[in-house]
Design an enzyme around this catalytic site. Structure first.
Site, PDB file in Angstrom:
ATOM      1  N   ALA A 411       1.940 -24.698  15.498  1.00  0.00           N
ATOM      2  CA  ALA A 411       3.033 -24.463  16.460  1.00  0.00           C
ATOM      3  C   ALA A 411       2.924 -25.395  17.667  1.00  0.00           C
ATOM      4  O   ALA A 411       1.818 -25.628  18.145  1.00  0.00           O
ATOM      5  CB  ALA A 411       2.989 -23.007  16.917  1.00  0.00           C
ATOM      6  N   ASP A 433       0.159 -20.889  11.881  1.00  0.00           N
ATOM      7  CA  ASP A 433      -0.249 -20.678  13.275  1.00  0.00           C
ATOM      8  C   ASP A 433      -0.449 -19.180  13.474  1.00  0.00           C
ATOM      9  O   ASP A 433       0.254 -18.361  12.883  1.00  0.00           O
ATOM     10  CB  ASP A 433       0.808 -21.197  14.258  1.00  0.00           C
ATOM     11  CG  ASP A 433       0.231 -21.414  15.645  1.00  0.00           C
ATOM     12  OD1 ASP A 433      -0.069 -22.576  15.992  1.00  0.00           O
ATOM     13  OD2 ASP A 433       0.043 -20.416  16.370  1.00  0.00           O
ATOM     14  N   ASP A 477      -5.428 -29.260  14.476  1.00  0.00           N
ATOM     15  CA  ASP A 477      -5.144 -29.628  15.873  1.00  0.00           C
ATOM     16  C   ASP A 477      -5.489 -28.370  16.679  1.00  0.00           C
ATOM     17  O   ASP A 477      -4.640 -27.520  16.928  1.00  0.00           O
ATOM     18  CB  ASP A 477      -3.666 -30.004  15.997  1.00  0.00           C
ATOM     19  CG  ASP A 477      -3.319 -30.512  17.382  1.00  0.00           C
ATOM     20  OD1 ASP A 477      -4.190 -31.099  18.042  1.00  0.00           O
ATOM     21  OD2 ASP A 477      -2.173 -30.298  17.817  1.00  0.00           O
ATOM     22  N   CYS A 534      -6.569 -31.730  22.645  1.00  0.00           N
ATOM     23  CA  CYS A 534      -6.088 -32.427  23.850  1.00  0.00           C
ATOM     24  C   CYS A 534      -7.046 -32.127  25.008  1.00  0.00           C
ATOM     25  O   CYS A 534      -6.628 -31.982  26.147  1.00  0.00           O
ATOM     26  CB  CYS A 534      -4.652 -32.057  24.181  1.00  0.00           C
ATOM     27  SG  CYS A 534      -4.399 -30.305  24.396  1.00  0.00           S
TER      28      CYS A 534
END
Ligand SMILES: C[S@@+](CC[C@H](N)C(=O)[O-])C[C@H]1O[C@@H](n2cnc3c(N)ncnc32)[C@H](O)[C@@H]1O
Length: 883
Positions: A411, A433, A477, A534
């Protein structure tokens, strides 16, 4: 002076246009006197040039001997010859020995010097206005005349094409030499003239511009030198004295900025600038504090960053993290091509460019007259708004057509849709997700972008191996602290703590091990996994990968991305596997992207190393031990509060989720065990509800009271087994589901709703003992407020993620409760006593004047967590009593 001076005396000069226009003035000997002195001070460079000219003159001697022939020509040499002519009348001046150090051969070369007044004519033949100005200047003073001569000298030289343009290199030399101001200006002019030997064609304004630039460059250099000098001469920065007991003086932001600079300087050459009695640590401490204030970071994060970057790089990183990265979009190649999309957007007033050579689908948006999330192109699915760095993991994954690929944390679907478009809608993509709300965005985006090879699921990634395995490629991710995107979300600078980082890397490790287990090492085309975050913290990146390398049969392979900084192999006291240099880091200050990390793994065997029995119960232990070996400080909570917080976090994480298995046999055994456990659990949970509901259906309406006192509902809400549905009657189902239809309760559709059915079963058990006589007070107890209370915390992301684990713990608790009813009864005995006291108080209150009593009662009810309805009931009761 100037040409006006002896105009009449002058014989007519050559036929050149210049001479026609205006005649060269005559100069007196005195005019040249100072010049001669200057000649004696010719710079090295000037001398060199003179020597060259001399050589050339020697070669050209025959020409000199026949000036008349040249005279008639319009060749480039015209000017030189013209000058010679001009000078012929004044040869005395030159020959009187005032120009020293030159042979007779140089006469011709020296002539221009004497052509003071002729200069403008020579230079600006077509610009009559300027001629006038120059001539007037020529009249002003002798000194100026000197300069003029100098200029002329230079300009003539440069006009003389015989002089090779050797001045590019010379310009620096000229700067280095100690010359008078005049010389400097001469040099500049020369340089500029020589640079444009083609210059004749240049406009005067362009020439002036060049000169100006040179001047600026020189000034800048001077300023720099000056600054360096002042740095050397300045007072050495002194750390503020410790003033115990005294209040710290308030310090302004510019002062902090200055201190940052000072301390940075000291740290850059510590031996030289340090105070004898101060340690490096003290300087670092004060720098850290200042940086925290100046850039609004908390100390925890600033410490981490200071550990990661050298000082100068740190400053760059912090600075660039203050600036938002450029907006980027990714072309959906399933629907259009980048060129076409770019054209369409440009037509709408969007100012854009390709994002870089590394991507064929990215566009960077500089400005736009339309909102990019609402253009017809966007709505038609021609592009996805996506950070440049978000394209990297998918590029590293390199999906192939017809593969089976899993995006474990997908997501809102940016990377999933990228994968699908590279797969050209072939094969199967699983977009999973754990967040039910966010998964809606995935579905919406996939629809908009015209993706039809994708299955969307909402599972805890840590358990995905129980859903499906055998993928050709997996993208993880991972959820992270987001320390790489502080420009986007500045709250990260203040909000992240040690506990957050721990929680993240624990989850990341679990997800990563599961993701590896979902991969098929025997895949003919793949067996690859890409891990990305990230975050810039090594704890969430290299450390997690390093852990997986030890726990599974995987190895690191190159990401295939041709830019990015190498991953760390050393970080503080940590030593990671050397192959971690194959991973890639991206920073705002080096790549103009959000901070990002990408690692690519290849699974080379489906077996799981036996000695790595990482029942995820143990994973946490392992983490703690690993952490304690290598990272003692960070694992140990500093205060009681922190310890409590971390305990709570650990509770949330649970201990039983996503058990990995050791071998295939064990996988089977554990699966069976899990299923058995669930069955047992289901049976136990639903035994009582059925019985109780039949016996005391009325008391089901009293859950509110029970929950208020004992919160006994919670464990049941966590239970999600679908099988529970079959054990519950339809009427009960309605009752339990109804309150959930509001707000947050929606999130608990499905499994949870089914579990709600079990709620009434335990309520009666707890309400068996209510001794409180005022039943009417308890009777109406609407379930809504209670449901809300219980639901709200569960709607929290984190709780949701770990529902599974909690369920198991709750199940066990419930089982224990059921096995030993005595335990559950103990609090029940106490509760009625408390209620009795309350009720007594209420009766007392009723005796008070009506208004007052109502208010107090309302307050009491609010305290008890009851709804407004109860107030109504109280009123009714009161009326009854009165009646
Ligand atoms: C960094 S975001 C993913 C962004 C996504 N890959 C994209 O490009 O649009 C991390 C996601 O992980 C999800 N997540 C968190 N814990 C999870 C878990 N245990 N299992 C699966 N997904 C989880 C979060 O809901 C969040 O959407």
């Amino acid at each position: 002076m100037g040409r006006k001076a002896e105009f009449s005396e002058k014989p007519k000069k050559g036929p050149g246009r210049k001479s026609k226009k205006q005649k060269a003035p005559t100069f007196t000997k005195s005019t040249f006197a100072p010049l001669d002195k200057d000649d004696g001070k010719l710079s090295h460079r000037q001398k060199q040039r003179q020597a060259k000219r001399l050589q050339k003159k020697v070669v050209k001697k025959p020409k000199d001997k026949q000036p008349k022939q040249v005279y008639n020509s319009e060749s480039e040499d015209e000017d030189v010859v013209e000058e010679e002519e001009v000078m012929s009348s004044e040869e005395e001046v030159v020959q009187n020995g005032k120009v020293k150090g030159f042979s007779d051969d140089n006469k011709a070369w020296l002539k221009p010097k004497q052509k003071k007044g002729a200069e403008p004519a020579a230079l600006e033949e077509e610009d009559s206005d300027e001629e006038e100005v120059e001539s007037e200047e020529g009249e002003e003073s002798e000194d100026e005349g000197k300069v003029k001569v100098g200029k002329l000298f230079e300009e003539e030289d440069s006009d003389d094409d015989e002089v090779p343009d050797d001045n590019f290199a010379d310009s620096d030399d000229a700067e280095g030499e100690e010359e008078s101001e005049d010389d400097d200006s001469e040099a500049e002019e020369e340089d500029s003239d020589d640079e444009d030997d083609s210059d004749d064609e240049k406009l005067p304004i362009e020439k002036a511009n060049k000169k100006l630039k040179k001047q600026e460059a020189e000034e800048a250099k001077l300023a720099e030198d000056e600054q360096q000098m002042s740095v050397l001469n300045q007072e050495i920065f002194k750390l503020p004295e410790d003033q115990e007991g005294e209040e710290e003086k308030p310090i302004t932001l510019p002062e902090i900025q200055q201190r940052i600079k000072d301390v940075t300087l000291v740290l850059s050459d510590f031996k030289r600038y340090r105070q004898e009695d101060r340690s490096r640590q003290e300087y670092l401490e004060i720098l850290k504090k200042d940086l925290c204030v100046y850039y609004s970071y908390n100390e925890f994060l600033m410490t981490k960053l200071m550990d990661m970057f050298p000082l100068t790089e740190l400053m760059e990183y912090l600075e660039s993290s203050e600036v938002a990265r450029p907006l980027t979009i990714r072309t959906n190649t399933l629907k259009t091509r980048r060129k076409e999309l770019a054209q369409a957007l440009i037509n709408r007033g969007v100012n854009l460019d390709p994002v870089g050579k590394w991507s064929k689908v990215g566009l960077v948006i500089y400005s736009s007259q339309v909102p990019l999330g609402a253009t017809p192109e966007y709505l038609a699915g021609h592009y996805m708004i996506q950070g440049a760095s978000s394209m990297l993991p998918v590029m590293a994954l390199a999906p192939q057509e017809n593969e089976r690929i899993l995006d474990m944390c997908s997501a809102p679907g940016g990377k999933s849709s990228h994968i699908a478009s590279i797969m050209k809608n072939t094969g199967v993509l699983f977009a999973n997700d754990a967040n039910r709300d966010r998964i809606k965005a995935v579905t919406a985006n996939l629809h908009r972008l015209g993706i039809n090879n994708c299955i969307v699921s909402c599972e805890d990634g840590c358990k995905f191996r129980e859903v499906m395995t055998g993928f050709d490629r997996v993208l993880l991710d991972a959820p992270c602290t987001g320390t790489g995107v502080v420009a986007k979300d500045p709250s990260v600078k203040q909000s992240k703590s040690d506990v957050d980082v721990q929680r993240c890397y624990n989850l990341q490790r679990k997800l990563l091990l599961t993701a590896i287990d979902c991969l098929d090492a025997k895949s003919s085309t793949g067996g690859y996994l890409v891990y990305s975050t990230c975050s810039v913290l090594p704890e969430e990146n290299e450390w997690v990968i390093d852990y997986a390398l030890k726990k599974r049969n995987v190895k690191l392979v190159p990401t295939g991305l041709d830019f990015g900084t190498e991953g760390f192999t050393k970080y503080r006291q940590f030593r990671f596997h050397p192959s971690l240099n194959l991973t890639r880091r991206y920073y705002p200050h080096t790549h103009n992207m959000d901070g990002f990390y990408v690692a690519k793994l290849k699974k080379f065997s489906n077996t799981i190393p036996v000695d790595n029995d990482d029942d995820l119960d143990e994973v946490e232990n392992v983490e703690t031990t690993v952490g304690s070996e290598e990272k003692v400080e960070e694992e140990v909570p500093e205060t009681e509060e922190e310890a409590e917080k971390s305990r709570k976090e650990r509770k949330k994480l649970g201990k039983r989720a996503g058990k990995p298995n050791l071998s295939e046999a064990e996988i089977e055994a554990k699966k069976k065990k899990l299923v058995d456990d669930e069955r047992k659990y289901v049976a136990k949970v639903f035994e009582k509800p059925v019985k109780v509901v039949k016996k005391k259906p009325v008391e089901e309406k009293q859950p509110e009271k029970v929950s208020e006192n004992g919160n006994t509902k919670k464990p049941f809400e966590g239970k999600k087994n679908k099988k529970t549905k079959t054990n519950v009657s339809e009427t009960e189902e309605k009752k339990s589901v109804e309150p959930q239809t509001n707000g947050n309760a929606k999130k608990f559709e499905g499994k949870k709703n089914k579990n709600k059915k079990s709620l009434p079963t335990q309520k009666p058990e707890e309400t068996k003992a209510p001794v409180v006589p005022q039943k009417p007070v308890v009777k109406p107890s609407p379930p809504k407020p209670v449901e809300k209370k219980v639901v709200t915390p569960q709607s929290n992301k984190n709780v949701k993620k770990f529902e599974g684990k909690n369920n198991k713990n709750q199940q066990q608790k419930n089982q224990n409760n059921q096995k030993s009813p005595a335990k559950t009864q103990t609090p029940d005995k106490k509760k009625p006593e408390a209620k009795q006291v309350l009720e007594k108080k209420k009766v007392e209150v009723e005796k008070l004047p009506e208004k007052v009593s109502q208010k107090i009662k309302a307050k009491m009810d609010v305290k008890k967590g009851k709804g407004k309805k109860q107030i109504g009931q109280l009123k009714q009761n009161k009326k009854k009593v009165k009646g």
